[in-house]
Write a protein that holds these residues in place. Structure first.
Motif, PDB file in Angstrom:
ATOM      1  N   ARG A 156       0.837  -1.200   0.000  1.00 24.26           N
ATOM      2  CA  ARG A 156       0.000   0.000   0.000  1.00 24.26           C
ATOM      3  C   ARG A 156       0.871   1.250   0.000  1.00 24.26           C
ATOM      4  N   ASP A 157       0.291   2.359  -0.456  1.00 26.57           N
ATOM      5  CA  ASP A 157       1.057   3.590  -0.636  1.00 26.57           C
ATOM      6  C   ASP A 157       1.453   4.182   0.715  1.00 26.57           C
ATOM      7  N   ASP A 158       2.750   4.356   0.911  1.00 24.01           N
ATOM      8  CA  ASP A 158       3.273   4.921   2.157  1.00 24.01           C
ATOM      9  C   ASP A 158       3.760   6.353   1.990  1.00 24.01           C
ATOM     10  N   THR A 159       3.512   6.971   0.842  1.00 21.74           N
ATOM     11  CA  THR A 159       4.049   8.301   0.571  1.00 21.74           C
ATOM     12  C   THR A 159       3.582   9.318   1.604  1.00 21.74           C
ATOM     13  N   ALA A 160       2.285   9.359   1.893  1.00 22.30           N
ATOM     14  CA  ALA A 160       1.737  10.388   2.778  1.00 22.30           C
ATOM     15  C   ALA A 160       2.324  10.291   4.177  1.00 22.30           C
ATOM     16  N   GLY A 161       2.455   9.071   4.694  1.00 19.20           N
ATOM     17  CA  GLY A 161       2.995   8.917   6.040  1.00 19.20           C
ATOM     18  C   GLY A 161       4.442   9.351   6.133  1.00 19.20           C
ATOM     19  N   LEU A 162       5.245   8.995   5.151  1.00 23.43           N
ATOM     20  CA  LEU A 162       6.648   9.391   5.149  1.00 23.43           C
ATOM     21  C   LEU A 162       6.796  10.900   4.940  1.00 23.43           C
ATOM     22  N   GLN A 163       6.031  11.458   4.010  1.00 22.69           N
ATOM     23  CA  GLN A 163       6.135  12.898   3.759  1.00 22.69           C
ATOM     24  C   GLN A 163       5.678  13.701   4.966  1.00 22.69           C
ATOM     25  N   SER A 164       4.666  13.220   5.664  1.00 25.25           N
ATOM     26  CA  SER A 164       4.205  13.922   6.859  1.00 25.25           C
ATOM     27  C   SER A 164       5.307  14.012   7.908  1.00 25.25           C
ATOM     28  N   ALA A 165       6.051  12.922   8.104  1.00 20.28           N
ATOM     29  CA  ALA A 165       7.144  12.941   9.075  1.00 20.28           C
ATOM     30  C   ALA A 165       8.238  13.905   8.631  1.00 20.28           C
ATOM     31  N   ILE A 166       8.554  13.931   7.323  1.00 23.84           N
ATOM     32  CA  ILE A 166       9.538  14.871   6.792  1.00 23.84           C
ATOM     33  C   ILE A 166       9.082  16.306   7.032  1.00 23.84           C
ATOM     34  N   ASP A 167       7.804  16.578   6.775  1.00 26.31           N
ATOM     35  CA  ASP A 167       7.277  17.930   6.944  1.00 26.31           C
ATOM     36  C   ASP A 167       7.302  18.354   8.415  1.00 26.31           C
ATOM     37  N   ARG A 168       6.967  17.436   9.318  1.00 24.76           N
ATOM     38  CA  ARG A 168       7.003  17.762  10.744  1.00 24.76           C
ATOM     39  C   ARG A 168       8.420  18.071  11.203  1.00 24.76           C
ATOM     40  N   ALA A 169       9.372  17.287  10.726  1.00 26.82           N
ATOM     41  CA  ALA A 169      10.762  17.540  11.090  1.00 26.82           C
ATOM     42  C   ALA A 169      11.226  18.889  10.553  1.00 26.82           C
ATOM     43  N   GLY A 170      10.864  19.198   9.326  1.00 30.95           N
ATOM     44  CA  GLY A 170      11.238  20.484   8.751  1.00 30.95           C
ATOM     45  C   GLY A 170      10.623  21.648   9.494  1.00 30.95           C
ATOM     46  N   ALA A 171       9.358  21.515   9.873  1.00 28.36           N
ATOM     47  CA  ALA A 171       8.671  22.595  10.588  1.00 28.36           C
ATOM     48  C   ALA A 171       9.271  22.826  11.968  1.00 28.36           C
TER      49      ALA A 171
END
Length: 377
Positions: free
Chosen positions: A65-80
């Protein structure tokens, strides 16, 4: 070799030849540390330095199943939060999208046990620059990609699409202080690891492979495009596992320059369509200068280390191929000349290299050019 004009896709390959030393580290090792000062000594690249962990949620290994959203969310949280480490666990994680790093973020896997794999919907969306990266830095600063496998699934997807040469499998794009360390690429349908329009970059202890047959062209290994102050060290590049591979290493100017880059301790085999390493020009104003090519092993390639002129020749200057005793490259079992430089040349120094079943050294005329102490088998 250059075959199309879809996008910046010329090739510049510089190569040298020393077996990758054990001290450099094992590409993709789960225990590989962040690049050492020696690996990245010219660039000074440290990548992301903050250690706050960010755990991806909503991802499940090996379920398709597509894991893009979960991984990108963690990247975005770290960046923020101003930076941190996104730790990806063991397993294969499916991407039907493209991961975009943020400033200050390290994306860290568990070596060969962590695979980011393009899924069946990967070609339904493009990255920020209209291509199909598995990971792109897209202008972020102070970033690291380390200890993981990036699989573009070019063996099962039809990657012959518009934009495939607009972004690349691992795409360091418009960034400052970026590190790619211990990354393995698989099944590319474009260039594997690229530094494009970037400064202070370090690509180290990584592995590229091209293994498809009759599906693609222009499958370069590690490609430096209009970038400067970089290190390409201790990598294992093999573009000849199948028939589709192209150049192993490339220094490529496209209405710009490549300068102040070290190519040291790489093991490189160019693909059927290309060279072990190429320096590529596209216009008369293009410049390639201040390159060091030492202790590399260039082997088994149709062509070895050469310049490629696409359009009007640019200039190459202050390039060291080899150097002092013990700093030379090992060229063996290549077609053509071991070293074949043409164009507007000056201060090209080719010394103390070993040439075995790889032709000779040919460097065009130019002020300050030197070739000596290059020996056979």
């Amino acid at each position: 070799m250059f075959k199309r004009t879809l996008s910046p896709s010329l090739h510049v390959l510089l190569a040298g030849g020393l077996l990758v030393a054990a001290a450099v580290g094992t590409a993709g090792s789960a225990n590989a540390a962040t690049s050492t000062t020696a690996d990245c000594r010219l660039s000074g690249a440290t990548g992301a330095t903050k250690t706050t962990p960010f755990t991806p949620t909503g991802i499940t290994a090996d379920d398709g199943r597509d894991d893009t959203a979960g991984l990108q969310s963690a990247i975005d949280r770290a960046g923020a939060a101003g930076g941190g480490v996104v730790k990806i666990p063991r397993g294969t994680f499916t991407l039907n999208g493209h991961l975009v790093l943020r400033t200050g973020v390290k994306l860290q896997g568990r070596g060969s046990a962590t695979v980011l794999k393009a899924g069946p919907g990967f070609l339904s969306h493009t990255g920020p620059r209209g291509g199909y990266p598995v990971i792109t830095t897209n202008g972020a600063r102070d970033v690291t990609v380390t200890n993981l496998v990036a699989d573009q699934s070019g063996d099962v997807l039809n990657g012959n699409v518009d934009g495939r040469l607009s972004e690349y499998l691992v795409d360091v794009r418009g960034s400052v202080n970026a590190v790619v360390d211990g990354v393995r690429t698989r099944n590319p349908f474009t260039y594997s690891i690229v530094a494009a329009d970037s400064k202070n970059f370090c690509i180290t202890r990584s592995t590229t492979r091209s293994a498809t047959n009759g599906r693609y062209d222009q499958l370069d290994g590690i490609h430096v495009l209009n970038s400067s102050f970089g290190d390409v060290t201790g990598n294992d590049v093999d573009q000849r596992r199948g028939t589709d591979g192209d150049d192993g290493l490339v220094a490529h100017t496209m209405n710009g320059s490549v300068h102040d880059v070290r190519y040291v301790g790489n093991r490189v085999r160019g693909g059927n369509h290309g060279s072990a390493m190429q320096l590529a020009y596209t216009s008369s104003n293009d410049r390639i200068y201040n390159l060091t090519i030492q202790r590399n092993e260039f082997w088994g390639s149709p062509l070895s280390l050469r310049t490629g002129i696409y359009g009007t020749s640019g200039s190459a200057s202050n390039i060291i191929v080899g150097g002092a005793p013990g700093q030379g490259n090992d060229f063996h079992d290549n077609g053509g000349n071991a070293i074949d430089f043409a164009g507007n040349l000056s201060s090209i120094k080719v010394t103390h290299n070993r040439l075995c079943r790889s032709g000779s050294v040919r460097v065009g005329a130019g002020s300050g050019n030197q070739t000596f102490s290059n020996t056979g088998c």
